[in-house]
Design a protein around this motif. Structure first.
Motif, short mmCIF file in Angstrom:
data_model
loop_
_atom_site.label_atom_id
_atom_site.label_comp_id
_atom_site.label_asym_id
_atom_site.label_seq_id
_atom_site.Cartn_x
_atom_site.Cartn_y
_atom_site.Cartn_z
N TYR A 76 0.72 -1.00 0.17
CA TYR A 76 -0.07 -0.17 0.35
C TYR A 76 1.06 1.37 0.24
O TYR A 76 0.25 2.42 -0.55
N GLU A 167 -8.55 4.11 -8.14
CA GLU A 167 -9.33 2.57 -7.07
C GLU A 167 -7.97 1.64 -7.04
O GLU A 167 -7.14 1.17 -7.99
N ILE A 168 -7.61 1.15 -5.98
CA ILE A 168 -7.01 0.25 -5.69
C ILE A 168 -7.70 -0.83 -4.84
O ILE A 168 -7.97 -1.29 -4.19
N TYR A 169 -6.85 -2.21 -5.64
CA TYR A 169 -7.25 -3.37 -5.52
C TYR A 169 -6.27 -3.82 -4.65
O TYR A 169 -6.12 -5.46 -5.00
N LYS A 171 -6.45 -5.77 -0.97
CA LYS A 171 -7.64 -6.35 -0.35
C LYS A 171 -6.88 -6.15 1.26
O LYS A 171 -5.46 -6.65 1.56
#
Length: 347
Positions: A76, A167-169, A171
């Motif tokens: 991240y 948008e960040i994919y 999880k």
């Protein structure tokens, strides 16, 4: 990545080391077969016995979460640095400057910790006056500078991202959830509170002292929405911790409200947890010192403390403080993590 942007990325070292050595026994390697599970939730099969993930990984759930969280944070923060680079390149003020130069001159150079912030940091950690000098203050200032620059970069990124469709994919890992009851633990707060916190702590642990300070802030901020239960997990290398735990239960026996006063006094005076020091603290807490001494000599609350320790071990606790917030584990006295987890349950 430039040096100035490195604080945005938390680099973690590999958590396993592989060793190669000579061996006379060529057949010593386990003969395991790695393959997809025969059914969802299975992790290992021994002959005809299929063992579930829950059973197979029981006791290390929190360790797995910590490692998954470090991996998530690494990815991240690297993506955040990439976003800064991409968004800075689109900024009309960048000119011919590099991302590094642009961020330093336009965002990071404006950040500097104030004298009050340095003083507050030192006071919050209760650093003894004899240890406070120019060198210590410089170290604190450098630490705060790094943190403030990270916050400034995050704020800049937050403002810029409002104008972009980002948008960040990735999880986010889920904190493991445990079934933890209050039992007969000392508590504060309403039984109807939305958030129940069970803390396992050690009165001789300096990080637990910080944890106690964080819980005060929790009560101040969230009030009646939070209920706290205190359980004992004195670590074996803290020689006075188990006696201090017993002393707290003697205080609780005499007056349930006095427990928290005595709790605070012990954390504020961690160098005074011997027999005489505990009696002095009992007097400050306005306990009946004679009854307190009789209780201490009886050791009648040791069974309760051992029960807490056994429960903590079963839950996989290895360090203090450890908090269970509506069953979700938070290890350590991180104010931001504890506050974020409470907010999650109050949504």
């Amino acid at each position: 990545m430039t040096n100035r942007l490195k604080p945005l990325v938390r680099i973690i070292f590999p958590f396993t080391l592989l060793f190669a050595s000579c061996s006379q026994d060529a057949d010593s390697t386990p003969d395991f077969t790695f393959k997809p599970p025969p059914r969802p939730g299975a992790i290992i099969k021994i002959a005809d016995q299929v063992i579930s993930v829950q059973e197979g990984l029981s006791g290390i759930e929190a360790d797995i979460y910590d490692l998954e969280k470090k991996l998530f944070d690494l990815k991240y923060n690297h993506l955040k640095s990439l976003l800064i680079k991409k968004l800075a390149a689109k900024d009309p003020k960048i000119g011919g400057r590099s991302t590094d130069e642009f961020m330093e001159q336009e965002v990071l150079s404006k950040v500097k910790p104030s004298k009050k912030q340095v003083d507050d940091f030192i006071n919050e950690r209760k650093i003894p006056k004899e240890h406070i000098n120019d060198q210590l203050r410089q170290r604190v200032e450098s630490f705060l500078m790094k943190r403030l620059k990270e916050e400034a970069a995050d704020k800049w990124l937050a403002e810029k991202s409002k104008k972009e469709n980002i948008e960040i994919y990735l999880k986010r890992p889920e904190r493991p959830v445990f079934s933890v009851s209050e039992g007969k633990a000392p508590t504060m707060g309403s039984p109807r509170a939305k958030v129940a916190i069970v803390e396992f702590s050690d009165f001789e642990c300096p990080f637990c002292r910080k944890g106690a300070d964080v819980l005060k802030k929790v009560k101040k901020k969230f009030g009646g929405d939070v209920r706290v239960a205190f359980k004992h997990f004195p670590l074996p290398f803290h020689k006075k911790a188990k006696g201090a735990a017993h002393a707290s239960m003697c205080a609780y026996e005499e007056n349930k409200k006095a427990f928290w006063k005595f709790h605070d006094l012990m954390f504020e005076n961690q160098s005074s947890l011997d027999a005489k020091g505990l009696e002095d603290l009992a007097a400050k807490a306005k306990l009946d010192v004679k009854k307190f001494k009789t209780c201490m000599e009886s050791n009648r609350h040791m069974a309760h403390i051992e029960q807490d320790i056994a429960e903590g071990k079963k839950l996989g606790i290895r360090s203090t403080p450890t908090f269970f917030i509506n069953g979700r584990v938070v290890r350590g006295a991180s104010e931001s993590e504890i506050f974020d987890e409470i907010r999650h349950h109050l949504k």
